[in-house]
Scaffold this motif. Structure first.
Motif, PDB file in Angstrom:
ATOM      1  N   GLN A 138       0.740  -0.804   0.001  1.00 26.26           N
ATOM      2  CA  GLN A 138      -0.358   0.223  -0.100  1.00 26.26           C
ATOM      3  C   GLN A 138       0.424   1.280  -0.262  1.00 26.26           C
ATOM      4  OE1 GLN A 138      -2.872  -0.876   3.060  1.00 26.26           O
ATOM      5  NE2 GLN A 138      -3.989   0.433   1.888  1.00 26.26           N
ATOM      6  N   SER A 155       2.423   1.495  -3.439  1.00 32.43           N
ATOM      7  CA  SER A 155       1.140   2.120  -4.443  1.00 32.43           C
ATOM      8  C   SER A 155       0.630   3.589  -4.373  1.00 32.43           C
ATOM      9  CB  SER A 155      -0.131   1.429  -3.897  1.00 32.43           C
ATOM     10  OG  SER A 155      -0.131   0.083  -3.432  1.00 32.43           O
ATOM     11  N   ASN A 156       0.884   3.660  -5.280  1.00 33.99           N
ATOM     12  CA  ASN A 156      -0.393   5.246  -5.634  1.00 33.99           C
ATOM     13  C   ASN A 156      -1.443   5.463  -4.776  1.00 33.99           C
ATOM     14  OD1 ASN A 156      -2.728   4.582  -7.598  1.00 33.99           O
ATOM     15  ND2 ASN A 156      -1.443   4.923  -9.141  1.00 33.99           N
ATOM     16  N   ILE A 157      -2.081   7.264  -4.783  1.00 34.82           N
ATOM     17  CA  ILE A 157      -2.947   7.378  -3.905  1.00 34.82           C
ATOM     18  C   ILE A 157      -4.700   6.056  -4.265  1.00 34.82           C
ATOM     19  CG2 ILE A 157      -3.726   8.793  -4.813  1.00 34.82           C
ATOM     20  CD1 ILE A 157      -3.425   8.731  -1.186  1.00 34.82           C
ATOM     21  N   THR A 158      -4.421   6.165  -5.345  1.00 34.76           N
ATOM     22  CA  THR A 158      -6.264   5.037  -5.913  1.00 34.76           C
ATOM     23  C   THR A 158      -5.580   4.180  -5.673  1.00 34.76           C
ATOM     24  OG1 THR A 158      -4.901   6.765  -7.679  1.00 34.76           O
ATOM     25  CG2 THR A 158      -7.688   5.808  -7.783  1.00 34.76           C
ATOM     26  N   ASP A 159      -4.645   3.274  -5.840  1.00 34.70           N
ATOM     27  CA  ASP A 159      -4.503   1.800  -5.277  1.00 34.70           C
ATOM     28  C   ASP A 159      -4.402   1.688  -4.444  1.00 34.70           C
ATOM     29  OD1 ASP A 159      -4.189   1.116  -8.314  1.00 34.70           O
ATOM     30  OD2 ASP A 159      -2.320   0.925  -8.095  1.00 34.70           O
ATOM     31  N   SER A 160      -4.007   2.368  -3.289  1.00 31.32           N
ATOM     32  CA  SER A 160      -3.350   2.071  -1.941  1.00 31.32           C
ATOM     33  C   SER A 160      -5.093   2.128  -1.437  1.00 31.32           C
ATOM     34  CB  SER A 160      -2.686   3.623  -1.676  1.00 31.32           C
ATOM     35  OG  SER A 160      -2.667   3.729  -0.153  1.00 31.32           O
ATOM     36  N   PHE A 161      -5.820   2.991  -2.013  1.00 28.58           N
ATOM     37  CA  PHE A 161      -7.374   2.812  -1.529  1.00 28.58           C
ATOM     38  C   PHE A 161      -8.260   2.333  -1.913  1.00 28.58           C
ATOM     39  CE2 PHE A 161     -12.090   4.893  -1.505  1.00 28.58           C
ATOM     40  CZ  PHE A 161     -12.014   4.889  -0.003  1.00 28.58           C
ATOM     41  N   ARG A 162      -7.521   1.919  -3.237  1.00 28.56           N
ATOM     42  CA  ARG A 162      -8.515   0.676  -3.371  1.00 28.56           C
ATOM     43  C   ARG A 162      -7.925  -0.786  -2.579  1.00 28.56           C
ATOM     44  NH1 ARG A 162      -7.491  -1.194  -9.224  1.00 28.56           N
ATOM     45  NH2 ARG A 162      -8.638  -2.047  -8.645  1.00 28.56           N
ATOM     46  N   ARG A 183     -10.326  -0.164   0.736  1.00 28.99           N
ATOM     47  CA  ARG A 183     -11.433   0.038   0.573  1.00 28.99           C
ATOM     48  C   ARG A 183     -12.018  -1.810   0.916  1.00 28.99           C
ATOM     49  NH1 ARG A 183     -15.404  -1.125   1.021  1.00 28.99           N
ATOM     50  NH2 ARG A 183     -17.520   0.004   0.652  1.00 28.99           N
TER      51      ARG A 183
END
Lengths: 261, 320
Positions: free
Chosen positions: B157, B160-167, B170
């Motif tokens: 995480q 990762s970039n912020i989008t992947d990290s949030f995915r 979640r």
């Protein structure tokens, strides 16, 4: 009398430790063999090999002239049944379910409870006189009651050879006598062949027909039970001095642990 | 209670049916036309409910198998670190941006399956090579595996970039949000294979509960049975985790309650666990949808909130 079980040069080595080395013996149909020996002598290992729990490193075992190594676990279970030690195991089965489960070896995933199964079940209940326990939960039974159920379950398996691993340790004298009596009855009246691991020398000598003494994984003595106490080997077997006397009631020779050091 | 198993099973089925029928009708549905309302029901809530049922049934079943094989109610794919292995596999595919499909199964599912298989093999060899390995030690090993994999997930995480990290975050919370019937079809074969094998092995499971030595002496091929069960539960847990993240404790609570209700005979316990597991997760999901409506919280939060105290209760009850 035909040979039931023939064990030839059995050796078990696990992690470079030799647990059994070149053990040979045989029993005939209807025999009652007691295996005696000190802790760690290989008694339980021998039983586990016979049950297919441990695979032998070398040597042959044949039951009814069939090599055990060529039988699958189900076929083996049709020849040999087992009663474990009486320590506390937790399983929440009703007694009736538990006994019926031991018909596994005669079933496939889809087969139904058949007439043979019901007959074997009813016979096992009748012999062990456990009718009144059937609806109880296994974990509510006392040690002695549980051992009777264990024997009933093993009987239900309808094997010709019954193995018992110290069936009376952890039981009080009353239940010890009761279980011993039941085993003798199975052997004499129901012609079941029996192999029992026991620490009770006097019980072994009085009740069994032959004795196999193991020491450090090797066969130390094998022969008729009546001859066992006549030898000095009991001392060597346990590294312990014994004195011998006669049972006040039966007059049979019994061994007692010597008080002198 | 246990003496009348058909009645118990019927009652469990009945309760499940009521949950299934009622749950789609709960939810915010104000100010929409009848047509849209109908659409919400058939295209969103119905597939989601089916999905929840399959996931719940699968997770409960895998938990039941673990509890039977390790003879301990605390041993489940989650407590033994299998689910975190699967999570790591799935998180890796998100991070590496893998997106392939093979025989209609996507890469995340494969990776989750392999992750589950790796941690399950670890647990298996530990339990096999040390025969005197106590269940407590095994559970602690599971905890250690979980921590280890979780920190690897955190590491991924972080990279990762912020989008992947949030995915990933979640998804780690465990959610039943799905797009449509496609996700159900992704999951269904795995769960069905698992159910079929476990049903096929119900007698063997009964004997395994009585102990390995006893099971062997009754004629069970213990090692083969264990391997097969580990394999199919890995498949099932892997598939579930890939699609909805680790939804914890369903596999612990449901089978344990079912054992109390219907007893230990797996021929009865398996259908009871499947029904109750499915119904239970639908119920949790409905609560998750409603509790802060119109927003919803991940269902994994609900099950874990329930599961934590349950775990402690079991721990106290089982005399340790």
């Amino acid at each position: 009398m035909s040979t039931l079980l023939d064990v030839n040069n059995l050796t078990v080595t696990i992690d470079e430790t030799t647990l059994l080395s070149s053990v040979s013996f045989h029993i005939n149909e209807g025999d009652y063999l007691c295996i005696v020996g000190a802790n760690g002598a290989g008694k339980s290992t021998l039983l586990k090999v016979l049950l297919g729990i441990i695979k032998p490193t070398s040597g042959d075992i044949a039951i009814h002239q069939q090599a055990v190594s060529r039988l699958n676990q189900k076929q083996l279970a049709q020849h040999i049944s087992y009663v474990p030690q009486a320590h506390d195991q937790q399983f929440n089965f009703t007694v009736i379910d538990f006994i019926k489960m031991s018909r596994y070896a005669y079933h496939t995933a889809l087969s139904d409870w058949a007439n043979d199964d019901q007959e074997a079940f009813e016979l096992a209940i009748a012999i062990t006189n456990t009718e009144s326990f059937l609806q109880r939960q296994m974990q509510t039974l006392s040690g002695g009651e549980r051992q009777r159920i264990m024997i009933a379950a093993a009987l239900c398996q309808q094997a010709s050879l019954l193995l018992l691993d110290e069936p009376t340790s952890f039981l009080d004298p009353h239940y010890q006598a009761e279980v011993h009596q039941l085993i003798c009855q199975l052997n004499q009246q129901h012609e079941l062949s029996i192999i029992e691991v026991s620490h009770d020398l006097n019980h072994a000598v009085q009740h069994s027909s032959s004795i196999l003494a193991l020491k450090h994984g090797e066969k130390m003595w094998f022969g008729a039970s009546s001859a066992f106490l006549d030898t000095e080997q009991v001392h060597t077997l346990y590294d312990q001095q014994f004195v011998f006397t006669k049972h006040p009631q039966t007059g049979a020779k019994i061994a007692l642990v010597s008080e002198s050091l | 209670m246990i003496s009348n198993r058909p009645v118990t099973l019927f009652l469990i089925a009945l309760v499940t049916l009521i949950i299934v029928i009622a749950s789609p009708f709960f939810g915010s549905s104000h100010t929409v036309s009848a047509e849209i309302h109908h659409q919400i029901l058939t295209e969103i809530r119905l597939p989601r409910m089916l999905f929840a049922f399959i996931v719940g049934a699968g997770l409960a079943l895998c938990g039941m198998v673990f509890q039977a094989m390790f003879r301990n109610p605390l041993a489940t794919p989650f407590t033994l670190g299998v689910a975190s292995g699967a999570s790591l596999g799935a998180a890796l595919t998100v991070f590496l941006g893998f997106s392939f499909t093979f025989l209609g199964v996507d890469g995340t599912t494969f990776a989750a399956f392999i992750g589950a298989l790796i941690s399950i093999s670890f647990v298996y060899y530990l339990s096999r090579f040390r025969s005197n390995f106590s269940t407590e030690t095994l559970l602690l090993t599971g905890v250690a595996i979980s921590f280890f994999f979780s920190s690897l997930i955190l590491f991924i995480q972080y990279l990762s970039n912020i989008t992947d990290s949030f995915r990933i975050l979640r998804w780690l919370m465990g959610s039943l949000t799905i797009v449509g019937y496609h996700d159900i079809l992704q999951l269904l074969p795995f769960v069905i294979i698992c159910i079929a094998v476990v049903l096929w092995l119900s007698r063997e499971l009964n004997l395994l509960v009585a102990g390995d030595d006893l099971a062997l002496s009754r004629g069970v091929n213990v090692q083969g049975t264990r391997l097969l069960l580990f394999f199919v539960t890995s498949l099932c847990v892997g598939a579930v985790v890939a699609l909805c993240g680790p939804i914890g404790f369903v596999g612990m609570m449901v089978p344990h309650i079912c054992r109390l209700l219907i007893g230990n005979d797996h021929r009865w316990l398996i259908p009871a666990t499947l029904l109750f597991g499915g119904g239970f997760l639908i119920l949790c999901d409905t609560i998750a949808r409603l509790i802060i409506a119109p927003a919803e919280i991940p269902v994994g939060v609900i099950t874990t909130l329930l599961g934590g105290p349950f775990f402690i209760w079991l721990l106290i009850k089982s005399k340790i």
